[in-house]
Design a protein around this motif. Structure first.
Motif, PDB file in Angstrom:
ATOM      1  N   ASP A 112       0.823  -1.209   0.000  1.00  0.00           N
ATOM      2  CA  ASP A 112       0.000   0.000   0.000  1.00  0.00           C
ATOM      3  C   ASP A 112       0.857   1.259   0.000  1.00  0.00           C
ATOM      4  OD1 ASP A 112      -2.216  -1.598   0.054  1.00  0.00           O
ATOM      5  OD2 ASP A 112      -2.732  -1.206   2.151  1.00  0.00           O
ATOM      6  N   LEU A 113       1.995   1.209   0.693  1.00  0.00           N
ATOM      7  CA  LEU A 113       2.843   2.392   0.838  1.00  0.00           C
ATOM      8  C   LEU A 113       4.024   2.400  -0.134  1.00  0.00           C
ATOM      9  CD1 LEU A 113       2.937   2.613   4.749  1.00  0.00           C
ATOM     10  CD2 LEU A 113       1.570   3.993   3.177  1.00  0.00           C
ATOM     11  N   GLY A 114       4.082   1.413  -1.028  1.00  0.00           N
ATOM     12  CA  GLY A 114       5.174   1.362  -1.989  1.00  0.00           C
ATOM     13  C   GLY A 114       6.515   1.064  -1.345  1.00  0.00           C
ATOM     14  N   LEU A 115       6.516   0.228  -0.311  1.00  0.00           N
ATOM     15  CA  LEU A 115       7.742  -0.103   0.411  1.00  0.00           C
ATOM     16  C   LEU A 115       8.252  -1.474   0.014  1.00  0.00           C
ATOM     17  CD1 LEU A 115       6.614   1.133   3.942  1.00  0.00           C
ATOM     18  CD2 LEU A 115       8.139   2.311   2.345  1.00  0.00           C
ATOM     19  N   ARG A 116       9.475  -1.754   0.394  1.00  0.00           N
ATOM     20  CA  ARG A 116      10.088  -3.046   0.096  1.00  0.00           C
ATOM     21  C   ARG A 116       9.781  -4.037   1.216  1.00  0.00           C
ATOM     22  NH1 ARG A 116      16.200  -1.441  -1.328  1.00  0.00           N
ATOM     23  NH2 ARG A 116      16.160  -0.888   0.871  1.00  0.00           N
ATOM     24  N   GLN A 117       9.972  -5.319   0.912  1.00  0.00           N
ATOM     25  CA  GLN A 117       9.692  -6.336   1.919  1.00  0.00           C
ATOM     26  C   GLN A 117      10.582  -6.138   3.136  1.00  0.00           C
ATOM     27  OE1 GLN A 117       9.006 -10.288   0.491  1.00  0.00           O
ATOM     28  NE2 GLN A 117       9.763 -11.227   2.369  1.00  0.00           N
ATOM     29  N   GLY A 294      14.091  -0.618  -5.747  1.00  0.00           N
ATOM     30  CA  GLY A 294      12.656  -0.819  -5.591  1.00  0.00           C
ATOM     31  C   GLY A 294      12.254  -2.192  -5.121  1.00  0.00           C
ATOM     32  N   GLY A 295      13.068  -3.217  -5.405  1.00  0.00           N
ATOM     33  CA  GLY A 295      12.651  -4.557  -5.032  1.00  0.00           C
ATOM     34  C   GLY A 295      11.631  -5.096  -6.025  1.00  0.00           C
ATOM     35  N   VAL A 296      11.418  -6.379  -6.006  1.00  0.00           N
ATOM     36  CA  VAL A 296      10.563  -7.024  -7.003  1.00  0.00           C
ATOM     37  C   VAL A 296       9.128  -6.529  -6.925  1.00  0.00           C
ATOM     38  CG1 VAL A 296       9.623  -9.235  -7.766  1.00  0.00           C
ATOM     39  CG2 VAL A 296      12.022  -9.065  -7.103  1.00  0.00           C
ATOM     40  N   LEU A 297       8.578  -6.419  -5.722  1.00  0.00           N
ATOM     41  CA  LEU A 297       7.158  -6.093  -5.604  1.00  0.00           C
ATOM     42  C   LEU A 297       6.834  -4.667  -6.007  1.00  0.00           C
ATOM     43  CD1 LEU A 297       6.234  -7.984  -2.331  1.00  0.00           C
ATOM     44  CD2 LEU A 297       5.781  -8.655  -4.683  1.00  0.00           C
ATOM     45  N   THR A 298       7.799  -3.763  -5.945  1.00  0.00           N
ATOM     46  CA  THR A 298       7.548  -2.382  -6.357  1.00  0.00           C
ATOM     47  C   THR A 298       8.166  -2.066  -7.712  1.00  0.00           C
ATOM     48  OG1 THR A 298       9.468  -1.685  -5.069  1.00  0.00           O
ATOM     49  CG2 THR A 298       7.316  -1.496  -4.011  1.00  0.00           C
ATOM     50  N   ALA A 299       8.892  -3.027  -8.295  1.00  0.00           N
ATOM     51  CA  ALA A 299       9.500  -2.813  -9.605  1.00  0.00           C
ATOM     52  C   ALA A 299       8.442  -2.893 -10.701  1.00  0.00           C
ATOM     53  CB  ALA A 299      10.589  -3.855  -9.845  1.00  0.00           C
ATOM     54  N   PHE A 353       3.421  -3.670 -15.721  1.00  0.00           N
ATOM     55  CA  PHE A 353       2.768  -3.902 -14.439  1.00  0.00           C
ATOM     56  C   PHE A 353       3.815  -3.872 -13.339  1.00  0.00           C
ATOM     57  CE2 PHE A 353       4.171  -7.983 -16.027  1.00  0.00           C
ATOM     58  CZ  PHE A 353       4.730  -8.601 -14.918  1.00  0.00           C
ATOM     59  N   ARG A 354       3.359  -3.702 -12.130  1.00  0.00           N
ATOM     60  CA  ARG A 354       4.257  -3.740 -10.971  1.00  0.00           C
ATOM     61  C   ARG A 354       4.107  -5.083 -10.253  1.00  0.00           C
ATOM     62  NH1 ARG A 354       7.076   0.681 -10.066  1.00  0.00           N
ATOM     63  NH2 ARG A 354       6.365   2.637 -11.000  1.00  0.00           N
ATOM     64  N   GLY A 355       5.180  -5.461  -9.569  1.00  0.00           N
ATOM     65  CA  GLY A 355       5.187  -6.753  -8.911  1.00  0.00           C
ATOM     66  C   GLY A 355       4.040  -6.942  -7.938  1.00  0.00           C
ATOM     67  N   HIS A 356       3.681  -5.881  -7.222  1.00  0.00           N
ATOM     68  CA  HIS A 356       2.615  -6.031  -6.219  1.00  0.00           C
ATOM     69  C   HIS A 356       1.268  -6.306  -6.874  1.00  0.00           C
ATOM     70  CE1 HIS A 356       0.595  -2.116  -6.754  1.00  0.00           C
ATOM     71  NE2 HIS A 356       1.784  -1.622  -6.963  1.00  0.00           N
ATOM     72  N   GLN A 357       1.096  -5.860  -8.133  1.00  0.00           N
ATOM     73  CA  GLN A 357      -0.154  -6.156  -8.829  1.00  0.00           C
ATOM     74  C   GLN A 357      -0.287  -7.652  -9.087  1.00  0.00           C
ATOM     75  OE1 GLN A 357       0.699  -3.167 -11.997  1.00  0.00           O
ATOM     76  NE2 GLN A 357      -1.388  -2.456 -11.603  1.00  0.00           N
ATOM     77  N   ARG A 385      12.556  -6.001 -16.643  1.00  0.00           N
ATOM     78  CA  ARG A 385      12.402  -5.088 -15.512  1.00  0.00           C
ATOM     79  C   ARG A 385      12.789  -3.680 -15.924  1.00  0.00           C
ATOM     80  NH1 ARG A 385      14.464  -6.272  -9.409  1.00  0.00           N
ATOM     81  NH2 ARG A 385      14.198  -4.182  -8.537  1.00  0.00           N
ATOM     82  N   GLU A 386      11.936  -2.730 -15.651  1.00  0.00           N
ATOM     83  CA  GLU A 386      12.189  -1.339 -16.048  1.00  0.00           C
ATOM     84  C   GLU A 386      13.473  -0.825 -15.400  1.00  0.00           C
ATOM     85  OE1 GLU A 386      10.024   2.709 -14.875  1.00  0.00           O
ATOM     86  OE2 GLU A 386       8.772   1.415 -16.130  1.00  0.00           O
ATOM     87  N   GLY A 387      14.334  -0.217 -16.186  1.00  0.00           N
ATOM     88  CA  GLY A 387      15.589   0.331 -15.674  1.00  0.00           C
ATOM     89  C   GLY A 387      16.750  -0.622 -15.783  1.00  0.00           C
ATOM     90  N   SER A 388      16.497  -1.902 -16.133  1.00  0.00           N
ATOM     91  CA  SER A 388      17.593  -2.864 -16.274  1.00  0.00           C
ATOM     92  C   SER A 388      18.335  -2.618 -17.578  1.00  0.00           C
ATOM     93  CB  SER A 388      17.057  -4.298 -16.259  1.00  0.00           C
ATOM     94  OG  SER A 388      16.438  -4.569 -15.015  1.00  0.00           O
TER      95      SER A 388
END
Length: 389
Positions: A112-117, A294-299, A353-357, A385-388
């Motif tokens: 919800d807050l766009g944070l990493r695990q 960003g980590g996988v879930l926010t990437a 899409f983003r990982g959390h989706q 992955r965006e930015g790779s």
């Protein structure tokens, strides 16, 4: 089952209103029944103080009553009930390690807050007839009162902003914090503090640095969402260190600092390293770092248009096989049932899409497992992955 999220915590206030009026600005206090946090209220280990102490298997801090000069004690699980009965406040950290049902709630708040695990974890305070002296924390806290009532006093901190460590009255002040503090720290709570009572179901949000103290006259159990991502400085220093470790001179032990012998040689070497550090910083790219941090879930990901894939169904109880084709090259790998669910969702995406989706869409697969699967798909070239590079 829908997981408790940020919008549920601050309801009936809307998430947009909370972010605009309170987030990183001022405290938010919301009163209501504990049943509005039904997913937490239903956890057996949080039904009573005894239940949580029985579930606890590790050590925890025991804080002496404020009117005594007894030291803080790191107590074993077997000692905690006796300290509690003696009037000590028990501070339990990483509660999800002992109450596993809390882990998916922490992961949901991170999304919800766009944070990493692991940027969100749980703490708990257990006490009776005591509380905490005035202090501030270096992180965001969302405190839910589960059992008993507690008196709060909170006040704006005009002495500093964004503290990198916490501080409590009577403790030594961190030397770095002394340098960026705007004025000397007080010896008591500011006179204009706000006072209120937290009852079962009350939620208290505080941002980093806000002064607060508590007092309760009855058995009390509160559960905290502790939101503690790294600072920008912490992240940047890690990157610079990684780059500087590539220099042979940078890894050399710094002998002779307390001696004038060989001063010119030391000066030249240090100047060379300072220049190298500047070159290292110049190499850094904000876009690349954000993609990496960003980590996988926010990437952000997208399907690789150069890669085709299909699933060959397993026979006689064997696992399915994922077949990835790039030009004339073909690779085959075992596709676990949960990975097939994620693949089905990813394959239907026509946009990025983003990982959390993916995690939210495949609710029968654990969030951590979704992250692992997306990493595997990225390594195989199936998604980009965006930015790779």
């Amino acid at each position: 089952m829908k997981k408790l999220g940020m919008a549920d915590l601050i309801h009936p206030l809307t998430l947009d209103a909370f972010m605009a009026r309170y987030w990183q600005k001022k405290p938010y206090v919301g009163h209501g029944s504990p049943q509005r946090f039904a997913e937490i209220a239903a956890i057996p280990e949080l039904a009573s103080i005894d239940a949580l102490l029985e579930a606890w298997r590790g050590e925890a801090d025991a804080w002496a009553p404020r009117d005594t000069k007894n030291p803080l004690i790191n107590a074993s699980a077997r000692q905690l009930p006796a300290f509690y009965e003696s009037g000590y406040t028990l501070y339990l950290s990483k509660v999800e390690d002992h109450v596993p049902a809390l882990a998916p709630i922490a992961r949901k708040l991170e999304r919800d807050l766009g944070l990493r695990q692991d940027d969100v974890y749980f703490e708990a305070f257990i006490s009776k007839g005591t509380g905490s002296g005035f202090h501030f924390d270096p992180n965001v806290t969302i405190n839910i009162q589960l059992i008993g009532s507690k008196q709060w006093c909170v006040a704006e901190n005009k002495h500093l902003v964004n503290p990198h460590v916490g501080w409590s009255a009577g403790a030594e002040i961190n030397e770095h914090m002394q340098r960026y503090a705007r004025q000397p720290f007080p010896t008591r709570m500011p006179p204009n503090c706000r006072r209120f009572e937290a009852r079962p179901g009350t939620l208290v949000y505080l941002h980093p640095g806000y002064w607060h103290c508590t007092l309760n006259h009855e058995p009390s159990l509160s559960l905290l969402f502790t939101i503690n991502p790294p600072s920008w400085t912490d992240l940047l220093m890690d990157e610079i260190r990684d780059l500087m470790l590539k220099h042979d001179d940078g890894r050399e032990l710094a002998f002779g600092l307390a001696s004038t012998a060989g001063h010119e040689q030391k000066r030249q070497r240090l100047q060379h390293l300072i220049e190298a550090a500047g070159e290292a910083v110049a190499q850094l790219s904000a876009d690349d770092l954000l993609a990496d941090w960003g980590g996988v879930l926010t990437a952000s990901f997208e399907r690789n248009p150069q890669i085709a894939c299909r699933v060959d169904a397993g026979r006689s109880g064997q696992d399915d096989v994922l077949v990835i084709q790039s030009g004339r090259k073909q690779e085959r790998s075992v596709l676990a049932p949960d990975a097939r669910q994620v693949l089905k969702w990813v394959s239907a995406r026509k946009k990025s899409f983003r990982g959390h989706q993916a995690a939210e869409a495949t609710t029968t697969v654990a969030t951590t497992r979704v992250a692992e699967i997306l990493e595997q798909f990225a390594d195989a070239g199936l998604i980009l992955r965006e930015g790779s590079a």
